[in-house]
Design an enzyme around this catalytic site. Structure first.
Site, PDB file in Angstrom:
ATOM      1  N   CYS A 130     -58.551 -10.941 -65.970  1.00  0.00           N
ATOM      2  CA  CYS A 130     -58.481 -11.345 -67.376  1.00  0.00           C
ATOM      3  C   CYS A 130     -59.811 -11.078 -68.072  1.00  0.00           C
ATOM      4  O   CYS A 130     -60.871 -11.483 -67.576  1.00  0.00           O
ATOM      5  CB  CYS A 130     -58.125 -12.825 -67.474  1.00  0.00           C
ATOM      6  N   PHE A 398     -45.090 -44.764 -62.860  1.00  0.00           N
ATOM      7  CA  PHE A 398     -45.539 -43.627 -63.681  1.00  0.00           C
ATOM      8  C   PHE A 398     -44.500 -42.508 -63.570  1.00  0.00           C
ATOM      9  O   PHE A 398     -44.817 -41.354 -63.257  1.00  0.00           O
ATOM     10  CB  PHE A 398     -46.920 -43.130 -63.234  1.00  0.00           C
ATOM     11  N   ASP A 467     -47.381 -42.085 -59.125  1.00  0.00           N
ATOM     12  CA  ASP A 467     -47.903 -40.790 -59.600  1.00  0.00           C
ATOM     13  C   ASP A 467     -48.710 -41.024 -60.876  1.00  0.00           C
ATOM     14  O   ASP A 467     -48.305 -40.616 -61.967  1.00  0.00           O
ATOM     15  CB  ASP A 467     -46.737 -39.830 -59.842  1.00  0.00           C
ATOM     16  N   CYS A 494     -53.302 -36.311 -59.196  1.00  0.00           N
ATOM     17  CA  CYS A 494     -53.862 -35.086 -59.765  1.00  0.00           C
ATOM     18  C   CYS A 494     -55.388 -35.176 -59.845  1.00  0.00           C
ATOM     19  O   CYS A 494     -56.028 -34.304 -60.419  1.00  0.00           O
ATOM     20  CB  CYS A 494     -53.279 -34.828 -61.159  1.00  0.00           C
TER      21      CYS A 494
END
Length: 545
Positions: A130, A398, A467, A494
């Site tokens: 890119c 969640f 989560d 995450c």
């Protein structure tokens, strides 16, 4: 990523107690610094190259020779000053790279630097396909081989679990708790959602600004320059989003600046202008499996007549089945509007995940890497250890739009999902109805504000799925789980830093608050959901002691 150098632990010992308090930082204090983006070729007027710094603690503006040892949280390079070993963090520094950096900020016993010049290139360097990779904040490690990216992420998770989670390294090794990271088979064009911003001027880094004919002065549509809310790097093609979305982006770039259209980009400083954001989402038709593209124009006011030429342009693509206009009159930089209007086609698109059909609206949450989400959800189901006899209760914390809970509902007695976002709960209920799932209940509520009555509306679960978003779980919820004592918890994260912290609480408790842990960690599986970015997903299995 190597183990954090010993010099770093002075700072760790002083900050770890603070990290364990709530509300806490969402990151490991030594390796989560946020480096402000500055032009790499700008130099401090009084700076000098210091091959042997006079002080062990470098000063702001000082220029140093550095070696990047490893990648730390958020993809920053963890470096050591030559001849002293003092720890500094540098954005876009890669393992093995020797470079000249200028100190921009000091934080306790470490500093942040901006890279000025590379002396020796990093190990495992590759050519980034890119053209925007050196300047865009989306793919910071695109010029690092994918194998090296995986090693760095796996080692980062291990370091955090040891140093923040307080799990002995020998214990993790002897019980084979941390598994090798699951790679992503598709490293480019994997995102099903991208958000671009309109801006009154094209932002260019200093080295390109000097070469530009127009000085970067024309309107921009692209991604925010790292560290800036008001500077937009113009992007004609993104290597993260799918090809159908790139075709739509190219078509809009080709026409929206036409003066005859009278379209003005929103200025985040003056708060004047019409076009704020362009959001592109891609799904699949439930029956044919063909791509479905949603184009969402976020504007400062509702003027459909101004958008009509753009709507006509993009609706000519057969993949485009939905054109939405979110109207956001606030001065904030969010893409969620107070009003939503369907300008063409449907109000939503569909996606297929683990054999279920999900409807996705403009502002719905949905895993942005659909193919890797299949892998992630399969792991969650395996970790949950569902018996399959339809007898178990699942508590889905969640839950978002219900994707995880609904994929488990077919094998359990009932799923109870909780989520703070009302629209997400509405989507979860709709998705349950679409798939004919009647044994799932979704409730809107803030899991950071639960009280002693939480838990009265569902039976004791056999399995808890949690989560949370990046800040992790609130102490109120952790205390509830320690009192609930469900046989198994599957923690999906995450953010490996807050994940390690919460695992510490659940397994080891908090002595200062007289809270005892009651879980043991059985398995932790890192998953690479987003190649070329610093983001890491983890699936953890905890069992009641």
């Amino acid at each position: 990523m190597a183990i954090i150098p010993n010099q770093c632990f002075r700072h760790l010992r002083t900050t770890l107690p603070r990290l364990r308090k709530f509300p806490s930082s969402s990151s490991f204090s030594t390796i989560s610094c946020s480096l402000a983006e500055e032009d790499l070729e700008q130099t401090h007027p009084n700076s000098t190259i210091a091959s042997k710094p006079s002080s062990y603690f470098p000063k702001r503006g000082q220029t140093l020779e550095l070696v990047c040892e490893s990648l730390a949280f958020k993809g920053k390079g963890l470096c050591k000053v030559t001849d002293t070993g003092f720890v500094v963090m540098c954005d876009r520094a890669l393992p093995g790279e020797r470079f000249i950096g200028r100190v921009t900020r000091k934080k306790g016993n470490y500093a942040e630097v901006t890279k000025l010049k590379t002396i020796t290139p990093p190990r495992d360097i590759v050519d980034a396909p890119c053209e925007y990779a050196p300047y865009c904040g989306g793919c910071k490690t695109q010029n690092l081989s994918y194998e090296a990216q995986l090693r760095a992420k796996e080692e980062q998770v291990r370091d955090l679990v040891v140093h923040v989670g307080r799990f002995p390294h020998k214990e993790l090794e002897s019980h084979n708790i941390i598994k090798p990271i699951v790679p992503c088979d598709i490293q480019f064009h994997y995102r099903n959602k991208m958000e671009f911003s309109f801006g009154p001027h094209k932002w260019l880094p200093r080295e390109l600004l000097l070469k530009s004919d127009n000085g970067g002065g024309s309107y921009a549509l692209g991604l925010h320059a790292p560290g800036y809310f008001d500077k937009v790097l113009n992007v004609d093609k993104c290597f993260l989003q799918t090809e159908p979305a790139n075709k739509v982006l190219a078509a809009i770039q080709d026409c929206w600046r036409d003066p005859q259209l009278c379209l003005s980009p929103y200025n985040t400083r003056s708060h004047f202008g019409f076009l704020k954001h362009l959001m592109l989402r891609v799904g699949r038709h439930a029956s044919t499996g063909l791509p479905e593209v949603m184009v969402n124009f976020v504007t400062s006011s509702y003027k459909p007549e101004l958008l009509k030429p753009l709507v006509d342009k993009v609706s000519a693509f057969p993949e485009v089945v939905s054109v939405i206009n979110n109207v956001n009159t606030s001065v904030g930089n969010t893409s969620v509007g107070e009003e939503e209007h369907t300008l063409y086609g449907k109000s939503n698109i569909t996606e297929i995940l683990r054999g279920l059909t999900f409807q996705i609206s403009a502002n719905s949450f949905f895993q942005t890497n659909t193919q890797q989400a299949e892998v992630l959800y399969k792991l969650i189901e395996e970790f949950a250890g569902i018996r399959g006899d339809g007898s178990e209760i699942v508590l889905d914390l969640f839950c978002g739009t219900g994707t995880i809970g609904l994929t488990l509902a077919r094998s359990v007695r009932h799923v109870y999902g909780y989520e703070v976002v009302p629209q997400a709960i509405a989507d979860a209920r709709l998705n349950a109805k679409i798939n004919g799932i009647e044994n799932a209940t979704f409730v809107q509520g803030d899991l950071n504000k639960i009280d002693e009555n939480f838990g009265e509306n569902f039976p004791n679960p056999d399995i808890v799925i949690s989560d949370p978003n990046r800040p992790g779980m609130h102490m109120k919820l952790i205390k509830f789980l320690l009192e609930l004592k469900a046989p198994r918890i599957v923690y999906v994260s995450c953010n490996p830093a807050t994940c390690a912290r919460d695992l510490d609480y659940l397994c080891h408790g908090m002595t200062e608050q007289n809270i005892k842990g009651c879980y043991k960690i059985i398995s932790l599986q890192p998953v690479d959901m987003f190649p070329h970015t610093p983001h890491i997903e983890c699936v953890c299995l905890l069992e009641l002691c």
